[in-house]
Write an enzyme that holds these catalytic residues in place. Structure first.
Site, PDB file in Angstrom:
ATOM      1  CB  SER A  40      -0.906  -0.001   1.233  1.00 59.18           C
ATOM      2  OG  SER A  40      -1.804   1.091   1.203  1.00 59.18           O
ATOM      3  N   PRO A  41       1.242   1.740  -1.183  1.00 56.29           N
ATOM      4  CG  PRO A  41       1.223   2.454  -3.401  1.00 56.29           C
ATOM      5  CD  PRO A  41       0.754   1.340  -2.503  1.00 56.29           C
ATOM      6  CG  ASP A  83      -4.888  -0.597   0.130  1.00 56.84           C
ATOM      7  OD1 ASP A  83      -5.998  -0.223  -0.268  1.00 56.84           O
ATOM      8  OD2 ASP A  83      -4.381  -0.211   1.213  1.00 56.84           O
TER       9      ASP A  83
END
Length: 336
Positions: A40-41, A83
């Site tokens: 999830s960056p 995500d």
């Protein structure tokens, strides 16, 4: 376990966490060595966060070096799961397209395939953004993140049998009483195989997980040791869904934007090798607790079936006020 030239911040039986830039860690990984990148960056948000995030207007350029390395290190049979929440344009109730552009860029410029799009619905999400939802009341609350499942080939390894859901009461009744094969009005031909008990229902691409962890062992450890709790961690069930569906024991899972190492902890539990990294040492100090504290058992809400009301549930009982004619351009006066 894949060994890098970078010294790990800490290690476990199956994995390693690095206090390092994600790009530096990815560049150390061999070609075609990773089965799953689950991450999830930082989102492309207007408001800057303490953990660091990128402006949505420059997001694609910022992500390109990561995309190059991700494509290189993922196996032909492997997957990339991202995500990524949406964002609002500054000062207007309109949405940024940055996360859609990211997915299109990864496919059209870097060669990934969109295996399937998922949507993580957080039933406990607060009604945000407040300005447009609760004050001017011209939008509904933003409670869904997009989750892009991308792959390096058109046929990545996967099995939905790993993530089956409980059958509904009506399906149990159907299995008990039998089902008459027939052609539905929609044109779908429901065969006699529809009534076979396969051990559970195939899940949809809407994943319902309430992100309500506020007193788990990780949070308590951080508070007891005067460490910051990572504010943007996803619930463990989210990476677990994809790790179960897309990898086998012994496979390699990487989270280049590891934060508090939720992905690493889930991978360790499921006997996958893992690598996580983050730039903030305090977050990795807290992440250690995920591997030294007793393993968290599924929360009491794990077996809860979330429900969505039909949109028409209150249409005949609520007053039909006029819509906001100016679309929320002007703030309504404060109630006295």
């Amino acid at each position: 376990m894949i060994e890098l030239d970078i010294t790990p911040y800490f290690t476990t039986e199956l994995g390693a966490a690095y206090l390092a830039d994600a790009l530096d860690v990815l560049k150390e990984l061999p070609d075609n060595s990773v089965d799953l990148v689950m991450t999830s960056p930082p989102f492309g948000l207007i408001k800057k966060k303490k953990y660091g995030n990128e402006d949505s207007n420059h997001y694609l350029e910022w992500f390109k070096p990561f995309a190059t390395e991700l494509y290189r290190v993922i196996k032909p049979s492997g997957s990339l799961v991202i995500d990524i929440g949406g964002s609002w344009n500054k000062s207007t109730p309109t949405r940024s397209l940055y996360h859609f552009k990211l997915m299109i860029m990864l496919c059209e410029e870097f060669g990934f395939f969109l295996a399937q799009e998922f949507y993580w619905w957080n039933p406990s999400k607060l009604p945000t953004p407040a300005e447009w939802v609760t004050i001017r009341r011209v939008r509904v609350k933003d409670a869904v993140n997009t989750v892009w499942w991308l792959s390096k080939s058109e046929f990545p390894k996967a099995s939905n049998r790993r993530v089956l859901l409980p059958y509904s009461d009506s399906m149990h009744l159907l299995l008990k009483n039998g089902y008459k094969p027939q052609l539905r009005p929609s044109g779908h031909n429901i065969s006699d195989k529809f009534g076979v008990n396969n051990g559970g229902a195939i899940p949809p691409n809407l994943i319902a997980i309430a992100n309500t962890e506020s007193n788990d062992s990780y949070t308590r450890y951080c508070k007891e040791n005067d460490l910051p709790v990572h504010p943007a961690r996803f619930p463990g069930e989210l990476p677990e869904f994809f790790i179960r569906m897309l990898t086998d024991e012994g496979d390699v899972v990487v989270d280049p934007f590891g934060g508090s190492c939720v992905t690493g902890a889930v991978s360790e539990k499921l006997k996958r090798e893992w690598i996580c990294c983050d730039l903030i040492e305090d977050y990795l100090m807290g992440a250690k607790s995920r591997f030294t504290q007793p393993l968290q058992t599924p929360s009491k809400s794990a077996n809860v079936t979330y429900s969505l009301s039909n949109p028409s549930a209150m249409w005949d009982s609520i007053p039909q006020d006029k819509v906001v004619a100016d679309g929320g351009r002007e703030r309504p006066p404060k109630k006295q």
